[in-house]
Every structure is written in C-alpha cells, then in structure tokens.
Write a protein that holds these residues in place. Structure first.
Motif, PDB file in Angstrom:
ATOM      1  N   ALA A  53     -19.695  -2.179  18.914  1.00 45.02           N
ATOM      2  CA  ALA A  53     -19.109  -0.876  19.231  1.00 45.02           C
ATOM      3  C   ALA A  53     -17.834  -0.569  18.445  1.00 45.02           C
ATOM      4  O   ALA A  53     -17.729   0.473  17.798  1.00 45.02           O
ATOM      5  N   SER A  54     -16.881  -1.501  18.472  1.00 43.98           N
ATOM      6  CA  SER A  54     -15.595  -1.219  17.816  1.00 43.98           C
ATOM      7  C   SER A  54     -15.769  -1.099  16.308  1.00 43.98           C
ATOM      8  O   SER A  54     -15.184  -0.220  15.663  1.00 43.98           O
ATOM      9  N   GLU A  55     -16.598  -1.972  15.766  1.00 44.91           N
ATOM     10  CA  GLU A  55     -16.832  -1.958  14.311  1.00 44.91           C
ATOM     11  C   GLU A  55     -17.430  -0.608  13.888  1.00 44.91           C
ATOM     12  O   GLU A  55     -16.992   0.010  12.908  1.00 44.91           O
ATOM     13  N   ILE A  56     -18.406  -0.133  14.661  1.00 47.68           N
ATOM     14  CA  ILE A  56     -19.040   1.139  14.302  1.00 47.68           C
ATOM     15  C   ILE A  56     -18.086   2.307  14.538  1.00 47.68           C
ATOM     16  O   ILE A  56     -18.010   3.237  13.731  1.00 47.68           O
ATOM     17  N   ALA A  57     -17.316   2.230  15.620  1.00 47.08           N
ATOM     18  CA  ALA A  57     -16.346   3.301  15.884  1.00 47.08           C
ATOM     19  C   ALA A  57     -15.346   3.400  14.733  1.00 47.08           C
ATOM     20  O   ALA A  57     -14.995   4.501  14.284  1.00 47.08           O
TER      21      ALA A  57
END
Ligand code: NFS
Ligand code: SF4
Length: 624
Positions: free
Chosen positions: A359-363
């Motif tokens: 999630a954080s990487e894609i965000a």
C-alpha cells in the motif's frame, strides 16, 4: 468554473444533460424492458398501444423487475466495498498487511461483543481475524434461518421481529444479490408484490453491507470525532501539489494521506513550496474529512470542475460515482487521472493498480506522478475560485453521544430524548444521497434543511448531502444562529458549550459517507431502544432530495423497510405502474410503517416531512 469550461469549449455534466433532452418517456416511467433479446419492449403509458411485452409481461412486472435490479446493483456496490474492508481486516489479522493496523481498539471490542466474538484474554490479531471471519460469513451462509450477523445485532427488537415475520431478514448478502438477478430474469417472478418483497430483502442486505463497511473502517482507521475542516474549490492551493482523491473506499485514500507528509520535500523540490495538498471528492472525501479534517473540494455533480482550475496535478479514483468523462476533461488541462482498481478502469486514465500488500509503496508511486506533473502546469490557466466554507464535521454516533455526554455523563441520550419530548427538538431528518443533473446542484438540500431547521428539526447528513451542506455553510456554529428555530438553537447551543466547542453545534451534523447511513441507523436504534419503541414510532424521517445512483435506491428502500418515511426528490422509474407505486407508498406504510414520499418541489417536500414528523409525535402522545 462553468465560465472557464465554456470558454474552453469543454462539455461538463450539465452540457451533456442538456444534450440528452428530451429523455425517453418509456424509460422515465419504467415502461421499457430490455431484459431479453426479444425486446426492447415498451408499454404504452396511456393504454392506447401495446400493454404487454413479447413474453407477456405487463407494466407492473416490468416496472417492479427493473426497480429490484436497481436495488441489487446498489447492494452489490456497497457490499463489495464492505467485502474489501473485511478482507483487509482478515489479512491484518493474519499479519499479511504491514501498512494497516487497528486504530480503534475500543471500537474493536464494542463490535466484537456485539457480534459474539470473544475478546477476554485474546491477542488483538485473533480477535480481528475471527471478527473478519464472522463478517465474511454474512457473504457465505447458506442457512435461510440464520439472518446476517450485522443486521440482526443492530436493529431494535420489535423491528427485527417485524422483518423476520415478513421473511425480510437477509441471510447472505451475495445470495440476495444473485437471487434478485435470478428472479428478475425473463420468465421468472412476475408478481409485483413478490418482486418488491424481494427488493426489500436485498435492500436490507445492503444495510448489512453498509454496517460492516462503516464499523470495520472505524476499527482500522478510527471512529470519527468532531473536527474542523473546510469545503469547496477554494481548498485547492496555488503553491502546492494538489491531489484529489475521488471514489469511496478508504483503504487507498488513508494510505495516500499517511505517506503525503513523507514526500513533502520532494514536492518542495519540484517547485511547490507548500508541499502536497490532499483534497477529497465525493464519499472518499467524506471519509477523510470525517476522520482527519481533510478538506473537501466538492461532491458528485461538480467532480469535473477541480480539473478546470488548472491547479490539480492528479485525481486518484477508486470505485463508484466516478464520472467516465474525467480523462476527457483532464486532457484539456495538465491533470492526470489515475485509476487504481482493476474492476474500475477508464479509457484515457493512467492505471496504477492498488494492492494492500504494497500500500505505502504504491501510494508513494502515485503521489510521485502528481509531483512530477506539477511542472506541466500552465500558470496562465490557473484559476482557483476564492470560495471555501468552514465546516465542523465528524459526528459519528459515538461523536454525537460523546457531545451529549458532556451534558449528562450518566445518561447521554437523556438530553436528546427530553428535548424531543418537550418539543424543543421536533424530530430528526437524515439527508442522504447524491446530486442529480436534473436538479440545480445542492439546491434541494439547502432549501429543505433551512426550512426544517427553522421548524426545530435536527438535521443529520451523509454522502453528497454532507458535501452540499459543508459547501453551503450549514456546518458552522454561525449557521445555527442563522437558520435554527428557537428550541433547536437552545439545545445545540447548550450542547456545543458543554462540549467545549466555543459555540453551538452546527444545525447539520455530518455523519459521514454513504455507507455511514448505517451510523444514522445506530443513532435511531439507540433512540428507539431508549424510549422502548420501534423506529417506525419515532419522529424521524429520511430524504434523498437529489437521488441519482442505484445505491441510493437500495438505501431508500431499506430506510422504508426499517420504518422511516423516506422522501425522494427525483422521480424513480416507477410511475408507469400504479400497482408498484402503491406498494412502495401506501402498502409499505401499512406493513412496515416506512414509505416513500416522492416530491420534486423542495418546499413542499419539507412540509410533507414535517407533517410526517407531526404524525409520529401525535402517535407517541407528544405535543405537536
Ligand atoms: Ni452515495 Fe457516495 Fe454521492 Fe450518491 Fe455517489 S458519491 S456513496 S451514491 S453520488 S451520495
Ligand atoms: Fe420483452 Fe419480456 Fe423480453 Fe422484457 S422479458 S424484453 S418484456 S419479451
């Protein structure tokens, strides 16, 4: 902004609406059937032409089937959202998602207790795992005699009994949606009454899906508490990388908010001294506004306009109520439209698939697209309207009860009940639902709320209704002085002061996104239980004065099923059948206490709702 789009020769929703005129009379009255390949079949509304489709279906069957399919689609939408959240919770419980955690342990324990999940001496991950499994059981259970957990642990006992006696309690959300599609297939259910009963059942499955989506989101992201925010296009900033999140599911937008601060320096280095400015649109906007005070740029109908400010670097969308026109409008400016869900792609948009595991990487990846896009701004085209309104938001049921507890800590609901009994508060109206291009945007909401607040009716709002009131300045202390009748003003002032808000509570309490209509159900259930009556006895009404989506049809229908007089300001495609119209109005009132009121004129609609409140007050023996 419409001046800007016009000058640039860009068509918006309003232009497209005009181009659709005149809209088809058969479709508008529900008398067009396209369910099989022998059709489309049309019934002559005036009785001169054909009265039966090729298969023999009459007007009542055709109208009822169409209506049930709308409810099923709405239910599917909310319930997929709910499933997504429940699966995320399950995976947090399995230690598979590292970017999510429980943010509200108190709520976790409260819902676990409600659903019969043991908590004593257990690891948090075990509790959430079982809670997720019990919840997912509401999508899997095959035993008709076991109603879904969430609804059966929520409504007041007399309402559950009534729904159970009528065979209306859903046992499985997915089965209800599938059954609605199957019974409305060509050559299946043709009896309007039986069809509408099926519609009520699937709509109650929608309520179940909304309840679990709301409550589990609170567990993961926190239960909203009153917080100050701002609304309208003026929330965009000239000196920031502006990023709008549009859609419904908080799983992505929460992470976008979390990581935005980490990328501040990159945004500054790209030439935006104020860093990244996240703003909301539609219900994702409401979710972030309620939990974190994130500003709301706009609600449904004007979602194309933030692009036309020339200052929006990216609009990140997930699911539902996202206009497919966005990439076309964005192509005339520098904005990037980024789709994130593999079931919701739009031609012309950039697709960056969201996965909770990363999630954080894609965000961060998505936000870097926005930062990189800042340099493509054309300074000559930047035109941010100087329009913004303050708004106090975040009135979850828990938030409301906490505010009331400052008046009476031992018995928080007592001040509300006492004031309803005395007549200082005449009743409560829930405004929900959308915008609709057939109605001047937000006009019905503002007109009706002002009219009812003046008559001492407390207003709560969700979804795009909330957006209308936030932009329209109805969520401030000053609005209480300006719009409320004396009784209501006195109550809101006393609570606001006791709660330390430094002024009255606003006349419209923002309860959240559309799925958070379940919060309003929790509030009326608490009131009904406190008074020892059913929801259908309470002076509480609901209204979707600018209804548009299939979700709104599902919500309106369960609102009727739980006993609320429910106003629609747009005419649903039912008027081609007197039988169906009678079923959802008079027959519903006799059987369920709730019923639809269809009235496009907002002043008249406010009068009808006030009359319904008075009828309920009289029924309880209260002054009218
Ligand atoms: Ni509700 Fe939210 Fe708005 Fe209507 Fe769409 S955004 S879920 S459906 S249009 S209120
Ligand atoms: Fe026509 Fe019947 Fe087919 Fe509908 S289901 S299109 S009414 S033949």
């Amino acid at each position: 902004m419409l001046g800007v789009t016009k000058a640039a020769g860009i068509a918006t929703a309003w232009d497209r609406y005009k181009a659709q005129q005149p809209q088809c009379g058969f479709g508008s009255t529900g008398l067009c059937c396209r369910i099989c390949l022998q059709g489309p079949c049309r019934i002559d509304p005036f009785g001169n032409g054909p009265q039966y489709g090729v298969c023999g279906a009459d007007r009542d069957t055709i109208v009822a089937r169409h209506l049930v399919r709308m409810m099923a689609a709405g239910t599917a939408a909310h319930s997929e959202h709910g499933r997504h959240i429940a699966l995320a919770l399950l995976h947090v419980g399995e230690h598979k998602l590292h970017d999510y955690a429980v943010h509200d342990d108190e709520k976790l324990h409260a819902v676990a207790a409600r659903l019969g999940v043991a908590t004593e001496g257990r690891e948090q991950s075990d509790i959430i795992h079982e809670l997720a499994e019990v919840t997912l059981g509401d999508y899997q259970n095959q035993d008709y005699d076991k109603p879904c957990h969430w609804i059966s642990s929520s409504l007041p006992a007399p309402r559950l009994k009534k729904l159970s006696d009528l065979g209306l309690l859903p046992h499985n959300i997915d089965a209800m949606v599938a059954q609605s599609m199957s019974r409305t297939h060509m050559g299946c259910d043709a009896e309007p009454e039986n069809l509408i009963l099926g519609g009520l059942r699937v709509a109650l499955a929608d309520l179940n899906g909304e309840m679990l989506a709301t409550e589990l989101s609170d567990v993961l992201f926190g239960t909203p508490k009153p917080v100050a925010s701002v609304a309208n296009l003026g929330v965009l900033k000239r000196n920031a990388v502006n990023v709008a999140v549009n859609g419904h599911n908080p799983l992505l937008s929460e992470i976008i908010c979390n990581v935005a601060a980490d990328l501040h320096d990159e945004a500054v280095a790209a030439g935006a001294p104020e860093g990244i400015n996240i703003v909301g649109v539609c219900c994702t906007g409401n979710e972030l506004m309620m939990r974190h005070g994130v500003p709301l740029a706009t609600n449904y109908l004007s979602q194309e306009l933030p692009i036309a400010t020339g200052a929006l670097e990216a609009m990140i969308v997930d699911v539902q109520c996202v206009m497919p026109s966005l990439p076309r409008i964005a192509a005339c400016f520098h904005t990037k439209i980024i789709t994130t869900d593999n079931q919701n792609k739009i031609t012309g948009a950039t697709h960056i698939e969201f996965e909770e595991e990363r999630a954080s990487e894609i965000a961060r990846q998505i936000l870097r697209v926005a930062i990189d896009n800042f340099k493509r701004r054309d300074p000559k085209r930047i035109d941010i309207p100087d329009e913004k309104q303050e708004a106090i938001v975040g009135f979850s049921t828990e938030g409301i009860v906490a505010a009331l507890a400052t008046v009476d800590a031992a018995d928080p609901l007592k001040p509300m009940v006492d004031n309803i009994v005395s007549g200082a508060i005449q009743g409560v109206v829930l405004f929900a639902g959308c915008n609709n291009a057939k109605i001047q945007q937000d006009h019905n909401y503002l007109t009706m709320a002002k009219s009812l607040a003046k008559r001492n009716v407390l207003v709560v709002a969700t979804g795009c209704a909330s957006g209308a009131f936030a932009k329209g300045g109805m969520m401030t202390s000053a609005a209480t002085d300006q719009y409320c009748g004396e009784g209501l003003r006195g109550v809101l002032t006393a609570i606001g002061e006791a709660a330390g808000l430094g002024g009255p509570l606003p006349p419209v309490l923002h309860m959240g996104a559309c799925v958070d209509n379940s919060r309003a159900v929790a509030l009326v259930t608490a009131l009904a239980n406190k008074l020892g009556v059913d929801i259908s006895d309470l002076p509480v009404v609901a209204s979707a004065p600018e209804a548009m989506s299939e979700k709104a049809m599902a919500i309106g229908t369960w609102s009727v099923a739980i006993g609320l007089p429910t106003h629609l300001g747009t005419v649903p495609p039912v008027v081609g059948s007197d039988v169906v119209t009678g079923l959802i109005t008079d027959a519903a009132k006799a059987q369920l206490g709730g019923y639809f009121i269809v009235e496009p004129d907002p002043e008249k609609a406010a009068d009808s709702l006030f009359d319904a409140i008075q009828e309920r007050r009289a029924g309880l023996g209260l002054s009218t």
